[in-house]
Design a protein around this motif. Structure first.
Motif, PDB file in Angstrom:
ATOM      1  N   PHE A 154       0.834  -1.206   0.000  1.00  0.00           N
ATOM      2  CA  PHE A 154       0.000   0.000   0.000  1.00  0.00           C
ATOM      3  C   PHE A 154       0.867   1.254   0.000  1.00  0.00           C
ATOM      4  CE2 PHE A 154      -2.763  -3.297   1.525  1.00  0.00           C
ATOM      5  CZ  PHE A 154      -3.974  -3.005   0.933  1.00  0.00           C
ATOM      6  N   ILE A 158       1.015   4.150  -3.018  1.00  0.00           N
ATOM      7  CA  ILE A 158       0.750   5.570  -2.771  1.00  0.00           C
ATOM      8  C   ILE A 158       1.966   6.404  -3.161  1.00  0.00           C
ATOM      9  CG2 ILE A 158       0.194   7.280  -1.001  1.00  0.00           C
ATOM     10  CD1 ILE A 158      -1.228   5.013   0.516  1.00  0.00           C
TER      11      ILE A 158
ATOM     12  N   GLU B  45      -8.574  -9.713   5.338  1.00  0.00           N
ATOM     13  CA  GLU B  45      -8.787  -8.609   4.393  1.00  0.00           C
ATOM     14  C   GLU B  45      -9.991  -8.911   3.477  1.00  0.00           C
ATOM     15  OE1 GLU B  45      -7.067  -5.796   4.362  1.00  0.00           O
ATOM     16  OE2 GLU B  45      -7.565  -4.907   2.426  1.00  0.00           O
ATOM     17  N   PHE B 226     -15.336  -0.495  -4.672  1.00  0.00           N
ATOM     18  CA  PHE B 226     -14.211  -1.414  -4.843  1.00  0.00           C
ATOM     19  C   PHE B 226     -12.990  -0.818  -4.150  1.00  0.00           C
ATOM     20  CE2 PHE B 226     -16.982  -2.295  -8.458  1.00  0.00           C
ATOM     21  CZ  PHE B 226     -17.150  -3.652  -8.294  1.00  0.00           C
ATOM     22  N   ASN B 230      -9.090  -1.474   1.702  1.00  0.00           N
ATOM     23  CA  ASN B 230      -7.830  -0.755   1.624  1.00  0.00           C
ATOM     24  C   ASN B 230      -6.796  -1.113   2.687  1.00  0.00           C
ATOM     25  OD1 ASN B 230      -6.389   0.993   0.139  1.00  0.00           O
ATOM     26  ND2 ASN B 230      -7.558   2.819   0.665  1.00  0.00           N
ATOM     27  N   GLY B 231      -6.638  -2.413   2.960  1.00  0.00           N
ATOM     28  CA  GLY B 231      -5.590  -2.818   3.894  1.00  0.00           C
ATOM     29  C   GLY B 231      -5.964  -2.784   5.358  1.00  0.00           C
ATOM     30  N   TRP B 234      -5.133  -6.033   7.085  1.00  0.00           N
ATOM     31  CA  TRP B 234      -3.712  -6.255   7.384  1.00  0.00           C
ATOM     32  C   TRP B 234      -3.295  -5.420   8.582  1.00  0.00           C
ATOM     33  CZ3 TRP B 234      -4.080 -10.247   4.862  1.00  0.00           C
ATOM     34  CH2 TRP B 234      -4.372 -10.334   3.504  1.00  0.00           C
ATOM     35  N   ILE B 235      -3.837  -4.204   8.679  1.00  0.00           N
ATOM     36  CA  ILE B 235      -3.506  -3.358   9.823  1.00  0.00           C
ATOM     37  C   ILE B 235      -3.929  -4.058  11.115  1.00  0.00           C
ATOM     38  CG2 ILE B 235      -4.181  -1.202  10.971  1.00  0.00           C
ATOM     39  CD1 ILE B 235      -4.132   0.104   8.155  1.00  0.00           C
ATOM     40  N   ILE B 237      -4.033  -7.249  11.655  1.00  0.00           N
ATOM     41  CA  ILE B 237      -3.087  -8.331  11.955  1.00  0.00           C
ATOM     42  C   ILE B 237      -1.861  -7.763  12.681  1.00  0.00           C
ATOM     43  CG2 ILE B 237      -1.581 -10.092  10.935  1.00  0.00           C
ATOM     44  CD1 ILE B 237      -4.399 -10.940  10.722  1.00  0.00           C
ATOM     45  N   LEU B 281      -1.751   9.845   3.382  1.00  0.00           N
ATOM     46  CA  LEU B 281      -2.393   8.563   3.059  1.00  0.00           C
ATOM     47  C   LEU B 281      -1.509   7.390   3.472  1.00  0.00           C
ATOM     48  CD1 LEU B 281      -3.857   9.257  -0.498  1.00  0.00           C
ATOM     49  CD2 LEU B 281      -5.088   9.115   1.668  1.00  0.00           C
ATOM     50  N   MET B 282      -0.192   7.575   3.380  1.00  0.00           N
ATOM     51  CA  MET B 282       0.738   6.503   3.739  1.00  0.00           C
ATOM     52  C   MET B 282       0.809   6.289   5.242  1.00  0.00           C
ATOM     53  SD  MET B 282       4.234   7.111   1.695  1.00  0.00           S
ATOM     54  CE  MET B 282       4.208   7.691   0.040  1.00  0.00           C
ATOM     55  N   TYR B 285      -0.318   3.125   7.304  1.00  0.00           N
ATOM     56  CA  TYR B 285       0.420   1.879   7.046  1.00  0.00           C
ATOM     57  C   TYR B 285       1.799   1.922   7.697  1.00  0.00           C
ATOM     58  CZ  TYR B 285      -3.271   1.781   3.570  1.00  0.00           C
ATOM     59  OH  TYR B 285      -4.490   1.830   2.951  1.00  0.00           O
ATOM     60  N   SER B 288       1.458   1.328  11.299  1.00  0.00           N
ATOM     61  CA  SER B 288       1.237  -0.085  11.620  1.00  0.00           C
ATOM     62  C   SER B 288       2.547  -0.849  11.629  1.00  0.00           C
ATOM     63  CB  SER B 288       0.303  -0.723  10.599  1.00  0.00           C
ATOM     64  OG  SER B 288      -0.894  -0.016  10.529  1.00  0.00           O
TER      65      SER B 288
END
Lengths: 358, 314
Positions: A154, A158, B45, B226, B230-231, B234-235, B237, B281-282, B285, B288
């Motif tokens: 991800f 980005i 996910e 769709f 968006n992950g 996974w976050i 986990i 936006l990053m 992630y 995390s």
């Protein structure tokens, strides 16, 4: 009562037939969503076949689609052999593509003989770095690489969007977030006239053979397999487990990076944020179908590519959603997992013995 | 500095933090339940996607909201059952099976959505859960807007934290569940079913994950997109490890995460011109990964996690 017990090792033939059976089972199961969508099932299969191999163009399209899947399939196969769970091939593919457009769009002007190897090398290097990071986080801090590579996918995507709207944006791109076109000298030329199939495909085949030789004939390959089979024992036997893991990570990331270069320099000519429709994730399915064998990856990649290409052309004609392809790919993974189970174990009925009255 | 302080003191900030945390609370609890029984569930996910789509679709087809929630939970439990069969009695790789379930659940959800609505261009909307607005309580300063103007699903999430904590720590079922993730042989020796406990835990956990997805389409938004998950799975986990597999700390982790996310969104409006929007936006992630790296060292994994167990084989 039923019990699960190990089976004696199965023959090589069975191991070849298993993934084939799994693929066929997945294709057969695809009839369920087709019926659900109200499509004529046999017509649909016929259209898929026609889209995959109905003409020279169709067939070369399938091989074109297989090319990135061979790279990402190899990336997953080598990593999984060492039990390094690289789920980040999708991100590493984009890193390779980024490096390719960074170098290939005019930073260096050189003849193709220099520039093509250069962009390939840069892409491989970028991909390698992208996997060494998570592998290091695992060996140094014990951070699960599954989660870090998944999250990095991800972050990298980005980052690509940021670059495409910033430093790498094509000023002539009419405002679209895309990179400048790669110089002609950096492009992998087409293999056949008027077809999209390009030199990335033979390159992928060469990589498959090289990885096969590496895994089966070299000390490095032996160490990779040893670490994968039993890391504790490998460490006990004096193998530098950490170094082996980091080197596998580099190799795996580099292969995924090459997928990105091949897509940009062989097919698209420039980079957009939708370069890969999940080639990295599909590579995992490819590797599992291939039983982690590098040569098997080639066959499995062609099969998965055929699923995508076939479903695409079928859905255009029948109006069935092309998400059908993703469904077939997911079913293939689950079927091959099940197949692997039945190769290793059998379910036997054991007569229940009642100890109290027996 | 004063700006940052005023953000941190505002009730709308903390209300947003709790709202962002809600799907993660469901997800972390679900993952925690699976892992405590010894099964890593990377199907999370895809189960989020399936829950989001199923809940939304049920309501769009005319079901009442709570029936949609139930449908989402059942869809989650169904995909959980697939993962459980593959990994528990068959003992297949939990990593690969989980990824397979994510691919399967995602593609089933997308395919179903596209087949049910072939030609829509803008996603159709439903009437989602509304803020509860409890009289008197919601008028309280600060706590009112933060706690008492959330939707019912946020309250359900908080209730689930207590429920999972209660089951794990105060019931014999919880003792058995924790034991099956640490030492399945001992559980078997007591005459309890290792398979039954693990399959049950994975199904219940997956149902919780699906509720996290349902929150997205039925409370946070009012439509299905769709890529909307968006992950987030996974976050979760990563957050489970941060939470050391404890429900209370899972809540704390999800809230901290929500607070950070709400904060950076507000920060963006303050300093947005200086930094590209993608940096923000990053951030979730990256956060995390940092949380994972910090927690990984001392992580006390359930001892039988990832290890298949077969009946009659020691």
């Amino acid at each position: 009562m039923i019990r699960i017990e190990p089976r004696p090792p199965v023959s090589g033939t069975v191991r070849l037939v298993l993934p084939l059976a799994a693929a066929l089972a997945a294709l057969a199961l695809t009839a369920v969503p087709l019926l659900f969508a109200g499509a004529p099932v046999f017509t649909a299969y016929g259209l898929m076949l026609k889209g995959v191999a109905g003409s020279l163009f169709a067939f070369t399209e399938t091989l074109t689609r297989a090319t990135p899947l061979i790279f990402t399939g190899l990336a997953a196969a080598v990593a999984f052999r060492a039990r390094l769970w690289n789920i980040g091939a999708e991100g590493q593919l984009y890193l390779g593509a980024l490096a390719c457009v960074w170098i290939g769009t005019g930073m260096i002007d050189a003849p193709a003989l220099v520039l093509v190897p250069l962009v390939l090398l840069a892409g491989a290097l970028a991909g390698a770095v992208g996997m060494i990071g998570p592998a290091w986080l695992r060996t140094r801090f014990g951070a699960d690489e599954v989660v870090t590579t998944l999250l990095l996918n991800f972050i990298i995507l980005i980052f690509v969007q940021m670059m495409l709207e910033g430093a790498l944006k094509d000023p002539m791109g009419l405002g679209w977030p895309q990179s400048e076109p790669v110089l002609d000298a950096a492009m992998l030329p087409p293999l056949i006239d008027r077809m999209r199939l390009h030199w990335g495909f033979p390159l992928a085949l060469v990589m498959a053979v090289l990885v096969h030789l590496l895994m089966s004939r070299t000390v490095w390959g032996f160490r990779i397999r040893a670490v994968g089979e039993n890391a504790a024992a490998a460490r006990h036997a004096g193998l530098p487990v950490t170094r082996v893991l980091l080197s596998v990570a580099a190799l795996s990331g580099a292969l995924a990076g090459l997928a990105g270069v091949s897509e940009v320099a062989g097919l698209k000519g420039y980079l957009t944020a939708d370069l890969s429709p999940g080639f990295g994730y599909a590579g995992i399915v490819v590797a599992m179908l291939a039983g982690l064998s590098p040569l098997g990856v080639v066959v499995a990649a062609v099969y998965i590519a055929a699923v995508f290409v076939g479903a695409d052309s079928m859905s255009r004609e029948l109006g069935v959603s092309s998400y059908l392809a993703d469904l077939t790919v997911a079913l293939s993974l689950i079927c091959v997992l099940l197949g692997g189970f039945f190769a290793r174990y059998r379910i036997v009925r054991v007569p229940t013995v009642d100890a109290g009255q027996g | 500095m004063a700006d940052i302080l005023s953000i941190l003191l505002s009730d709308s900030f903390w209300a947003a933090a709790l709202r962002i945390a809600t799907p993660l609370i469901f997800g972390v609890l679900g993952a925690l339940l699976c892992e405590r029984s010894g099964v890593l569930n990377l199907g999370i996910e895809g189960i989020f996607v399936a829950g989001a789509m199923t809940g939304w679709l049920a309501v769009w087809m005319g079901a009442p909201l709570w029936l949609g929630v139930l449908a989402a939970a059942l869809a989650g439990a169904g995909f959980g059952l697939i993962h459980a069969i593959l990994t528990v009695p068959l003992g297949l790789s939990q990593h690969v099976s989980g990824l397979g379930v994510t691919m399967l659940a995602t593609s089933v959800a997308y395919f179903t959505y596209r087949t049910a609505l072939p030609d829509v261009t803008s996603p159709p909307r439903i009437t989602p859960f509304q803020p509860l607005d409890i009289p008197l309580l919601s008028d309280l300063p600060f706590v009112g807007p933060v706690l008492f103007q959330q939707t019912a699903l946020t309250w359900l999430a908080l209730g689930c934290v207590f429920l999972v904590w209660y089951v794990l720590n105060r019931m014999s079922l919880g003792v058995a569940l924790r034991a099956v993730g640490d030492n399945p042989d001992a559980v078997d020796a007591q005459g309890l079913s290792v398979y039954g406990l693990r399959i049950g835990a994975v199904m219940a956990g997956s149902a919780l994950m699906a509720l996290g997805g349902a929150f997205l389409t039925m409370s946070a938004f009012d439509a299905f997109f769709f890529g909307m998950v968006n992950g987030r799975g996974w976050i979760c986990i990563a957050l489970v490890i941060f939470a050391s597999w404890r429900p209370g700390k899972a809540l704390l982790g999800a809230l901290l995460f929500g607070a950070f996310d709400a904060f950076q969104v507000r920060l963006q409006t303050e300093v947005g011109a200086m930094v590209p929007g993608q940096v923000f936006l990053m951030a979730p992630y990256i956060l995390s990964i940092i949380a994972l790296v910090v927690a990984a060292r001392g992580a006390d994994y359930p001892r039988a996690l990832l290890t298949p167990w077969f009946k009659g084989q020691r």
